[in-house]
Design an enzyme around this catalytic site. Structure first.
Site, PDB file in Angstrom:
ATOM      1  N   GLU A  61      -5.169  -0.363  -8.354  1.00  0.00           N
ATOM      2  CA  GLU A  61      -4.134   0.576  -8.757  1.00  0.00           C
ATOM      3  C   GLU A  61      -2.966  -0.248  -9.308  1.00  0.00           C
ATOM      4  O   GLU A  61      -2.474  -1.144  -8.622  1.00  0.00           O
ATOM      5  CB  GLU A  61      -3.672   1.433  -7.570  1.00  0.00           C
ATOM      6  CG  GLU A  61      -4.711   2.456  -7.144  1.00  0.00           C
ATOM      7  CD  GLU A  61      -4.326   3.220  -5.887  1.00  0.00           C
ATOM      8  OE1 GLU A  61      -4.685   4.400  -5.775  1.00  0.00           O
ATOM      9  OE2 GLU A  61      -3.673   2.637  -4.998  1.00  0.00           O
ATOM     10  N   ASN A  95      -4.654   5.718  -1.043  1.00  0.00           N
ATOM     11  CA  ASN A  95      -4.152   5.765   0.325  1.00  0.00           C
ATOM     12  C   ASN A  95      -3.496   7.094   0.655  1.00  0.00           C
ATOM     13  O   ASN A  95      -3.528   7.540   1.801  1.00  0.00           O
ATOM     14  CB  ASN A  95      -3.174   4.617   0.578  1.00  0.00           C
ATOM     15  CG  ASN A  95      -3.904   3.296   0.737  1.00  0.00           C
ATOM     16  OD1 ASN A  95      -5.131   3.276   0.861  1.00  0.00           O
ATOM     17  ND2 ASN A  95      -3.178   2.203   0.726  1.00  0.00           N
ATOM     18  N   HIS A 136      -2.328  -3.165  -6.685  1.00  0.00           N
ATOM     19  CA  HIS A 136      -2.882  -2.818  -5.374  1.00  0.00           C
ATOM     20  C   HIS A 136      -4.394  -2.973  -5.354  1.00  0.00           C
ATOM     21  O   HIS A 136      -5.121  -2.161  -5.906  1.00  0.00           O
ATOM     22  CB  HIS A 136      -2.473  -1.372  -5.014  1.00  0.00           C
ATOM     23  CG  HIS A 136      -2.906  -0.961  -3.644  1.00  0.00           C
ATOM     24  ND1 HIS A 136      -3.593   0.192  -3.386  1.00  0.00           N
ATOM     25  CD2 HIS A 136      -2.749  -1.582  -2.448  1.00  0.00           C
ATOM     26  CE1 HIS A 136      -3.848   0.269  -2.096  1.00  0.00           C
ATOM     27  NE2 HIS A 136      -3.348  -0.780  -1.504  1.00  0.00           N
ATOM     28  N   SER A 165       0.822  -1.211   0.000  1.00  0.00           N
ATOM     29  CA  SER A 165       0.000   0.000   0.000  1.00  0.00           C
ATOM     30  C   SER A 165       0.852   1.255   0.000  1.00  0.00           C
ATOM     31  O   SER A 165       0.385   2.316  -0.378  1.00  0.00           O
ATOM     32  CB  SER A 165      -0.862   0.044   1.261  1.00  0.00           C
ATOM     33  OG  SER A 165      -1.579  -1.129   1.425  1.00  0.00           O
TER      34      SER A 165
HETATM   35  N1  LIG Z   1      -5.512  -4.394   4.962  1.00  0.00           N
HETATM   36  C1  LIG Z   1      -5.842  -3.653   3.935  1.00  0.00           C
HETATM   37  O1  LIG Z   1      -6.913  -3.004   3.963  1.00  0.00           O
HETATM   38  C2  LIG Z   1      -4.942  -3.559   2.731  1.00  0.00           C
HETATM   39  C3  LIG Z   1      -5.466  -3.051   1.542  1.00  0.00           C
HETATM   40  C4  LIG Z   1      -4.655  -3.042   0.392  1.00  0.00           C
HETATM   41  C5  LIG Z   1      -3.349  -3.499   0.471  1.00  0.00           C
HETATM   42  N2  LIG Z   1      -2.858  -3.961   1.665  1.00  0.00           N
HETATM   43  C6  LIG Z   1      -1.470  -4.467   1.661  1.00  0.00           C
HETATM   44  O2  LIG Z   1      -1.522  -5.881   1.550  1.00  0.00           O
HETATM   45  C7  LIG Z   1      -0.411  -6.452   2.205  1.00  0.00           C
HETATM   46  C8  LIG Z   1      -0.922  -7.467   3.233  1.00  0.00           C
HETATM   47  O3  LIG Z   1      -1.693  -6.773   4.226  1.00  0.00           O
HETATM   48  P1  LIG Z   1      -2.793  -7.518   5.098  1.00  0.00           P
HETATM   49  O4  LIG Z   1      -3.599  -6.460   5.741  1.00  0.00           O
HETATM   50  O5  LIG Z   1      -3.464  -8.552   4.291  1.00  0.00           O
HETATM   51  O6  LIG Z   1      -1.862  -8.211   6.218  1.00  0.00           O
HETATM   52  P2  LIG Z   1      -2.235  -9.403   7.222  1.00  0.00           P
HETATM   53  O7  LIG Z   1      -1.385  -9.211   8.401  1.00  0.00           O
HETATM   54  O8  LIG Z   1      -3.699  -9.507   7.405  1.00  0.00           O
HETATM   55  O9  LIG Z   1      -1.769 -10.735   6.405  1.00  0.00           O
HETATM   56  C9  LIG Z   1      -0.446 -11.016   6.065  1.00  0.00           C
HETATM   57  C10 LIG Z   1      -0.275 -12.509   5.894  1.00  0.00           C
HETATM   58  O10 LIG Z   1       1.024 -12.788   5.387  1.00  0.00           O
HETATM   59  C11 LIG Z   1       1.496 -13.975   5.972  1.00  0.00           C
HETATM   60  N3  LIG Z   1       2.955 -14.046   5.889  1.00  0.00           N
HETATM   61  C12 LIG Z   1       3.870 -13.416   6.641  1.00  0.00           C
HETATM   62  N4  LIG Z   1       5.119 -13.764   6.237  1.00  0.00           N
HETATM   63  C13 LIG Z   1       4.988 -14.617   5.201  1.00  0.00           C
HETATM   64  C14 LIG Z   1       5.909 -15.340   4.384  1.00  0.00           C
HETATM   65  N5  LIG Z   1       7.216 -15.223   4.552  1.00  0.00           N
HETATM   66  N6  LIG Z   1       5.426 -16.145   3.424  1.00  0.00           N
HETATM   67  C15 LIG Z   1       4.098 -16.282   3.241  1.00  0.00           C
HETATM   68  N7  LIG Z   1       3.192 -15.619   4.002  1.00  0.00           N
HETATM   69  C16 LIG Z   1       3.618 -14.805   4.971  1.00  0.00           C
HETATM   70  C17 LIG Z   1       0.980 -13.902   7.397  1.00  0.00           C
HETATM   71  O11 LIG Z   1       0.926 -15.194   7.979  1.00  0.00           O
HETATM   72  C18 LIG Z   1      -0.409 -13.294   7.190  1.00  0.00           C
HETATM   73  O12 LIG Z   1      -1.407 -14.267   7.043  1.00  0.00           O
HETATM   74  C19 LIG Z   1       0.375  -5.311   2.820  1.00  0.00           C
HETATM   75  O13 LIG Z   1       1.402  -4.953   1.934  1.00  0.00           O
HETATM   76  C20 LIG Z   1      -0.668  -4.200   2.901  1.00  0.00           C
HETATM   77  O14 LIG Z   1      -0.105  -2.933   2.884  1.00  0.00           O
HETATM   78  C21 LIG Z   1      -3.638  -4.026   2.774  1.00  0.00           C
END
Ligand SMILES: NC(=O)c1ccc[n+]([C@@H]2O[C@H](COP(=O)([O-])OP(=O)(O)OC[C@H]3O[C@@H](n4cnc5c(N)ncnc54)[C@H](O)[C@@H]3O)[C@@H](O)[C@H]2O)c1
Length: 596
Positions: free
Chosen positions: A154, A192, A142, A121
């Site tokens: 995006e 964002n 994204h 993000s």
């Molecule tokens: N939460 C949101 O609203 C949102 C929206 C758009 C983008 N994002 C982006 O998406 C990405 C993930 O965010 P999220 O909110 O889903 O996080 P989250 O914490 O909910 O999930 C992350 C997952 O990654 C896994 N993980 C960690 N290390 C790993 C590895 N080495 N190999 C495989 N899996 C691994 C974890 O076990 C976890 O299940 C981030 O870059 C975030 O910025 C988040």
């Protein structure tokens, strides 16, 4: 010919990853879904199952299609399972070193032609790409939360991303039924960058007890038509993720203090309050992962008795003014059964207001929303006057005259002389300090702000502004009146912009700055906020409706009061106002409305 993607890999099955798996599998693409360990893999599988079961229950997905969808998903622990996919989307936590390590590993594991994408993000896609030997095949894709629902994607190209990779990914987005905007690699991209300053500001309001979580969220939902309030959205995003995004944006985006995470966020993350995913964040949820909010110690009492504790009885209401707001407010009170005394500056003005109220009530009758008898009763409750003396026996006065402090102060001084003791005196000001008008009287404890939204008969929200001199009885009375009007009254402190304008206008101003910096177009920015965040209008559409002069005036007030450098009005906004491009009302603002 666009490249064919028959199998994609998704790394990390958390909030975003599980949703992204669903998007691909729903569209007939095979997915290899990867996690770091067995328990996390199971959680991801459970999230996917719960989401698709919900879709079946709602009739949005056939049971057979759900089963086919699940057959397309192959779950695995470890990146080795991704050796033969065409595209990988990484969705692991927002840490640069972690993402770089994963990309280096993907570079070794995946075929040379595989495209490697990140769902980051806020981190630099360029910095992630240089961890591989194929930065020209690295791109940002994204998605928005929840990925199966939000239409926007995006697409982020770095200076080295190959043009055909961008084209292939754009074609893929279309196949997924998504709308894409393609942009360069900048902290926060479009949505964002505009969203997180606002979210952080809302958390700051909560932290400083400016208003309650319920009131902050209700204000933005009802005042701006947003699908959810900022604190509920923080819980959905995940507080740990939100913290990392803000922290990265602060460091990458010019150290704008508005992106420095509010200290409370860090404390909540440390305490394990991560939002919905952990079952507790700003709100408490039925169980981890559930969207259902349950009452907790901070939930306000719901009974009317509790709301109106210490409230004074109000039967007769004076409304001073003859503009749009006064007219709407007279109608609202008369319809709710109050006796209303309207005071204007002359019989002619009273006649105009009377006509306007009649017209509006008649519309209600024509639309079948109001019985003729109720219309007549409402009109019968209003008396028309051109002198403040007729306010001697009212229980509440609502002032809605011109937005000038000297005029309002003089009016309140007169009301102080005329009105009986114990009357609640309310101002509808949207930008002046309520304490200034309160101190024009000898009874500041009885003075409160009642900020109605336009059009008052339609908009459900009223901001109830309490100054440092407002008494609890006055606040309770104002609350009870809002409830009796069928409005949602949100209580906030006496600061420039109250809740809604203080959170809304800096975001609009930021959008103008983004346009001014040529990062994106007005159309793409409007798209991003509507399709990525579910906003009813994009910032430029809204600015043209609100009026650029109004937006500039409010932004100037906010800047003057808070001295926040990030609140300085965008030069482009100032120039458009100087040029007379004020929006729809002058047929030209950010867009040309002369042919519409
Ligand atoms: N939460 C949101 O609203 C949102 C929206 C758009 C983008 N994002 C982006 O998406 C990405 C993930 O965010 P999220 O909110 O889903 O996080 P989250 O914490 O909910 O999930 C992350 C997952 O990654 C896994 N993980 C960690 N290390 C790993 C590895 N080495 N190999 C495989 N899996 C691994 C974890 O076990 C976890 O299940 C981030 O870059 C975030 O910025 C988040």
């Amino acid at each position: 010919m666009a490249r064919e993607f028959s199998t994609v890999g998704v790394v990390g099955l958390g909030t975003m990853g599980a949703g992204i798996v669903e998007v691909f599998a729903r569209n007939g693409i095979d997915v290899v879904a990867v996690e770091i360990a067995e328990p996390a893999l199971e959680r991801g599988r459970a999230t996917l199952t719960a989401s698709t079961d919900r879709a079946v229950a709602k009739g949005k997905l056939a049971a057979a299609d759900r089963d086919a969808l699940h057959e397309r998903v192959h779950f695995a622990v470890g990146l080795d399972a991704l050796h033969s996919v065409d595209l990988v989307i990484e969705a692991v936590p927002e840490h640069l070193d972690l993402k770089q390590r994963i990309f280096a590993e993907l570079d070794r594991v995946c075929r040379p032609e595989t495209i490697l994408a990140t769902n980051t993000s806020s981190l630099s896609v360029t910095e992630i790409s240089v961890a591989t030997t194929r930065p020209n095949q690295v791109i940002g894709i994204h998605f928005f939360n929840p990925a199966p629902v939000m239409k926007l994607v995006e697409v982020i190209r770095t200076v080295v991303t190959a043009p055909e990779v961008v084209a292939d990914v754009e074609a893929l987005c279309a196949r997924l039924g998504k709308v894409d905007v393609t942009i360069n690699d900048r902290a926060g991209f479009i949505a964002n960058a505009l969203l997180f300053g606002y979210l952080n500001h809302a958390v700051g309001m909560f932290e400083s007890h400016y208003a309650t979580r319920e009131d902050i969220d209700a204000a933005m939902k009802l005042g701006c038509g947003l699908p959810m309030g900022p604190l509920a959205l923080m819980d959905l995003i995940g507080l740990d993720t939100a913290y990392e995004i803000l922290d990265t944006m602060y460091r990458r985006g010019g150290r704008d203090r508005r992106h420095a995470p509010v200290p409370l966020l860090k404390q909540m993350v440390t305490a394990g309050l991560l939002g919905r995913k952990s079952g507790r964040g700003f709100y408490t949820y039925e169980r981890p992962g559930s969207p259902v909010v349950v009452p907790d110690g901070a939930t306000p009492p719901a009974t009317e008795a509790a709301l109106g504790d210490g409230a004074r009885a109000i039967a007769k209401v004076g409304v001073v003014g003859s503009g749009t707001m006064a007219t709407g407010i007279i109608e609202v009170f008369a319809k709710a059964g109050y006796e209303v005394v309207s005071v204007t500056r002359g019989a002619e003005k009273s006649a105009t207001v009377c006509e306007a109220v009649k017209t509006s009530l008649n519309k209600g009758v024509v639309r079948g929303k109001l019985a003729e008898a109720d219309r007549d009763a409402a009109l019968g409750r209003i008396s028309w006057s051109a002198t403040l003396d007729h306010l001697a026996d009212v229980d509440l006065v609502v002032e809605a005259v011109v937005e000038e402090l000297s005029v309002k102060k003089a009016l309140f001084a007169s009301l102080d002389e005329i009105c009986k003791p114990g009357v609640v005196l309310a101002t509808t000001t949207s930008s002046l300090p309520v304490i200034d008008v309160a101190m024009a009287t000898h009874r500041p404890a009885d003075v409160v702000g009642l900020h109605f939204f336009n059009p008052a008969p339609v908009m459900p929200l009223v901001e109830l502004v309490r100054t440092i001199r407002t008494s609890p009885e006055t606040t309770a009375t104002a609350r009870a009146v809002c409830a009796a009007l069928g409005k949602i009254g949100v209580v906030c402190a006496d600061r420039s912009g109250f809740i809604v304008n203080a959170l809304l206008f800096p975001y609009l101003n930021d959008a103008v700055k983004m346009l001014e910096a040529s990062y994106s177009t007005a159309d793409d920015i409007d798209h991003a906020m509507k399709l990525g965040c579910g906003y009813p209008m994009g910032p430029f559409e809204l600015l043209d409706v609100v009026g650029l002069d109004v937006a500039l005036a409010i932004q100037r007030e906010l800047y003057l009061e808070l001295r926040e450098p990030g609140f300085a009005p965008a030069p482009l906004l100032e120039h458009l106002v100087t040029a007379g491009y004020l929006g729809r009302k002058t047929r030209r603002g950010f867009r040309d409305h002369s042919h519409r």
